[in-house]
Design an enzyme around this catalytic site. Structure first.
Site, short mmCIF file in Angstrom:
data_model
loop_
_atom_site.label_atom_id
_atom_site.label_comp_id
_atom_site.label_asym_id
_atom_site.label_seq_id
_atom_site.Cartn_x
_atom_site.Cartn_y
_atom_site.Cartn_z
N SER A 10 0.82 -1.22 0.00
CA SER A 10 0.00 0.00 0.00
C SER A 10 0.85 1.27 0.00
O SER A 10 0.35 2.36 0.26
CB SER A 10 -1.00 -0.02 1.15
OG SER A 10 -0.47 -0.56 2.32
N SER A 11 2.13 1.13 -0.30
CA SER A 11 3.00 2.31 -0.39
C SER A 11 2.88 3.00 -1.75
O SER A 11 3.29 4.14 -1.90
CB SER A 11 4.46 1.87 -0.19
OG SER A 11 4.78 0.80 -1.07
N TYR A 153 3.12 -14.70 -15.00
CA TYR A 153 2.20 -13.83 -14.25
C TYR A 153 0.76 -14.38 -14.35
O TYR A 153 0.04 -14.43 -13.36
CB TYR A 153 2.30 -12.43 -14.86
CG TYR A 153 1.48 -11.35 -14.20
CD1 TYR A 153 1.88 -10.76 -13.00
CD2 TYR A 153 0.31 -10.87 -14.81
CE1 TYR A 153 1.14 -9.74 -12.42
CE2 TYR A 153 -0.44 -9.85 -14.24
CZ TYR A 153 -0.02 -9.29 -13.04
OH TYR A 153 -0.76 -8.27 -12.47
N SER A 154 0.37 -14.81 -15.57
CA SER A 154 -0.98 -15.38 -15.74
C SER A 154 -1.16 -16.60 -14.86
O SER A 154 -2.21 -16.79 -14.24
CB SER A 154 -1.23 -15.76 -17.20
OG SER A 154 -1.18 -14.64 -18.03
N LYS A 157 -1.59 -15.54 -11.22
CA LYS A 157 -2.88 -14.90 -10.94
C LYS A 157 -4.03 -15.89 -11.06
O LYS A 157 -5.02 -15.79 -10.32
CB LYS A 157 -3.08 -13.69 -11.87
CG LYS A 157 -2.09 -12.56 -11.61
CD LYS A 157 -2.21 -12.00 -10.19
CE LYS A 157 -1.44 -10.70 -9.98
NZ LYS A 157 -1.54 -10.18 -8.63
P1 NDP Z 1 2.97 -1.37 -8.25
O1 NDP Z 1 4.15 -1.99 -8.93
O2 NDP Z 1 2.62 0.05 -8.57
O3 NDP Z 1 3.15 -1.49 -6.65
C1 NDP Z 1 3.51 -2.71 -6.12
C2 NDP Z 1 3.38 -2.69 -4.62
O4 NDP Z 1 3.69 -4.01 -4.15
C3 NDP Z 1 4.35 -1.75 -3.93
O5 NDP Z 1 3.74 -1.22 -2.78
C4 NDP Z 1 5.53 -2.65 -3.55
O6 NDP Z 1 6.20 -2.22 -2.38
C5 NDP Z 1 4.81 -3.96 -3.28
N1 NDP Z 1 5.65 -5.13 -3.54
C6 NDP Z 1 6.30 -5.44 -4.69
N2 NDP Z 1 7.00 -6.58 -4.52
C7 NDP Z 1 6.82 -6.97 -3.23
C8 NDP Z 1 7.30 -8.06 -2.46
N3 NDP Z 1 8.13 -8.98 -2.95
N4 NDP Z 1 6.90 -8.14 -1.16
C9 NDP Z 1 6.07 -7.22 -0.65
N5 NDP Z 1 5.59 -6.17 -1.33
C10 NDP Z 1 5.97 -6.05 -2.61
O7 NDP Z 1 1.76 -2.36 -8.53
P2 NDP Z 1 0.21 -2.06 -8.85
O8 NDP Z 1 -0.32 -1.11 -7.87
O9 NDP Z 1 0.10 -1.77 -10.29
O10 NDP Z 1 -0.42 -3.52 -8.62
C11 NDP Z 1 -1.05 -3.92 -7.44
C12 NDP Z 1 -1.67 -5.30 -7.69
O11 NDP Z 1 -2.60 -5.23 -8.76
C13 NDP Z 1 -0.64 -6.37 -8.07
O12 NDP Z 1 -0.97 -7.59 -7.48
C14 NDP Z 1 -0.78 -6.45 -9.57
O13 NDP Z 1 -0.39 -7.71 -10.06
C15 NDP Z 1 -2.27 -6.21 -9.74
N6 NDP Z 1 -2.63 -5.74 -11.05
C16 NDP Z 1 -2.16 -4.54 -11.55
C17 NDP Z 1 -2.50 -4.13 -12.82
C18 NDP Z 1 -2.04 -2.83 -13.42
O14 NDP Z 1 -2.33 -2.59 -14.61
N7 NDP Z 1 -1.37 -1.96 -12.68
C19 NDP Z 1 -3.35 -4.96 -13.68
C20 NDP Z 1 -3.81 -6.17 -13.07
C21 NDP Z 1 -3.44 -6.53 -11.81
P3 NDP Z 1 7.54 -1.27 -2.44
O15 NDP Z 1 7.22 -0.12 -3.34
O16 NDP Z 1 7.78 -0.87 -1.03
O17 NDP Z 1 8.63 -2.14 -3.00
#
Ligand code: NDP
Length: 241
Positions: A10-11, A153-154, A157
């Site tokens: 949620s960052s 990834y697919s 998910k």
């Molecule tokens: P972002 O890449 O913008 O943000 C990812 C978030 O996940 C960050 O807060 C990051 O933390 C955290 N994160 C990444 N890797 C890890 C890890 N190994 N352990 C713990 N935390 C981790 O992603 P989105 O907001 O775009 O995506 C959020 C969700 O929605 C994901 O599950 C993604 O697969 C899904 N999604 C997104 C789509 C899109 O188009 N954006 C489409 C379909 C699904 P930090 O920054 O601190 O590293």
């Protein structure tokens, strides 16, 4: 009593939008990040200004022992979560013939093992609190329909969708709903280099979605109005599939 929700990742991006929306609606937040501490602190300040309580958790969702310890400590200090949103996830996109072992392993390990690692330590405290609850996972249009360049990834998910549906059956009689949100293309860092012409080709609404358009659904699923919705995969994708 104010309900508390854990939101992984949620960052930034979708998770951040969900955290803000839920705080605006009065939920206390367990705010989680992995590597970007300063971004998480900024979100924490925003939420605190909205007048809710925030605890900050740091872990890699693929590190089972670290996740368990952080979540158990947070629950011991602040009580069970009413809601858990498994949002954090990664992608490592490439055509399958060129996909390395590491690209396969890291995505499956982070996204799918993350389901067990995060949700397992939260479930029994939620059941024992006897107040019902909400578990929401983030899948993707890729997990429903498949997408070229995203075999790893697919798969991760689609696995999350199966796990979500199975868990919903186990928790239904406890008044804990378990649902999955499946976004299409949402404007975040994850898709920052996605070509505009492809968006126009793939999305009938001819635009990416906004993180807030996912947050609205998460907020609804957390509400009392959504008490009878469980075992569902709900798409938010501008008509992609
Ligand atoms: P972002 O890449 O913008 O943000 C990812 C978030 O996940 C960050 O807060 C990051 O933390 C955290 N994160 C990444 N890797 C890890 C890890 N190994 N352990 C713990 N935390 C981790 O992603 P989105 O907001 O775009 O995506 C959020 C969700 O929605 C994901 O599950 C993604 O697969 C899904 N999604 C997104 C789509 C899109 O188009 N954006 C489409 C379909 C699904 P930090 O920054 O601190 O590293």
């Amino acid at each position: 009593m104010t309900k508390r929700v854990l939101i992984t990742g949620s960052s930034r991006g979708i998770g951040k939008a969900i955290a803000i929306k839920l705080a605006e609606n009065g939920f206390n937040i367990a705010l989680h990040f992995h590597s970007n501490h300063s971004a998480a602190e900024e979100v924490k300040q925003t939420l605190t200004h909205l007048g809710v309580n925030v605890s900050l958790l740091q872990f890699d969702i693929g590190d089972r022992a670290a996740v368990k310890q952080a979540i158990e400590t947070d629950i011991a200090e602040h009580g069970a979560y009413y809601g858990v949103i498994l949002n954090a996830g990664i992608n490592r996109d490439t055509a399958f013939p060129a996909m390395t072992e590491n690209e396969w392993d890291s995505v499956i390990h982070t996204n799918l093992d993350g389901f067990y690692n995060v949700i397992h330590p939260t479930v029994m405290p939620m059941v024992q609190a006897r107040k019902g609850g909400r578990i929401i996972t983030l899948a993707s249009v890729s997990g429903i329909a498949g997408n070229r360049g995203q075999v790893n990834y697919s798969a991760s998910k689609a696995g999350i969708i199966g796990a979500t549906k199975a868990l919903s059956l186990e928790l239904a009689k406890r008044k804990i709903t378990v649902n999955c949100i499946a976004p299409g293309l949402i404007e975040t860092d994850m898709v920052s280099d996605f070509p505009t012409d492809l968006v126009n080709q793939m999305v009938p609404m001819k635009r990416m979605g906004k993180p807030n358009e996912i947050a609205g659904l998460a907020n609804f699923l957390l509400s009392d109005d959504a008490a009878y919705i469980t075992r569902q995969v709900i798409s938010v994708n501008g008509g992609m599939i």
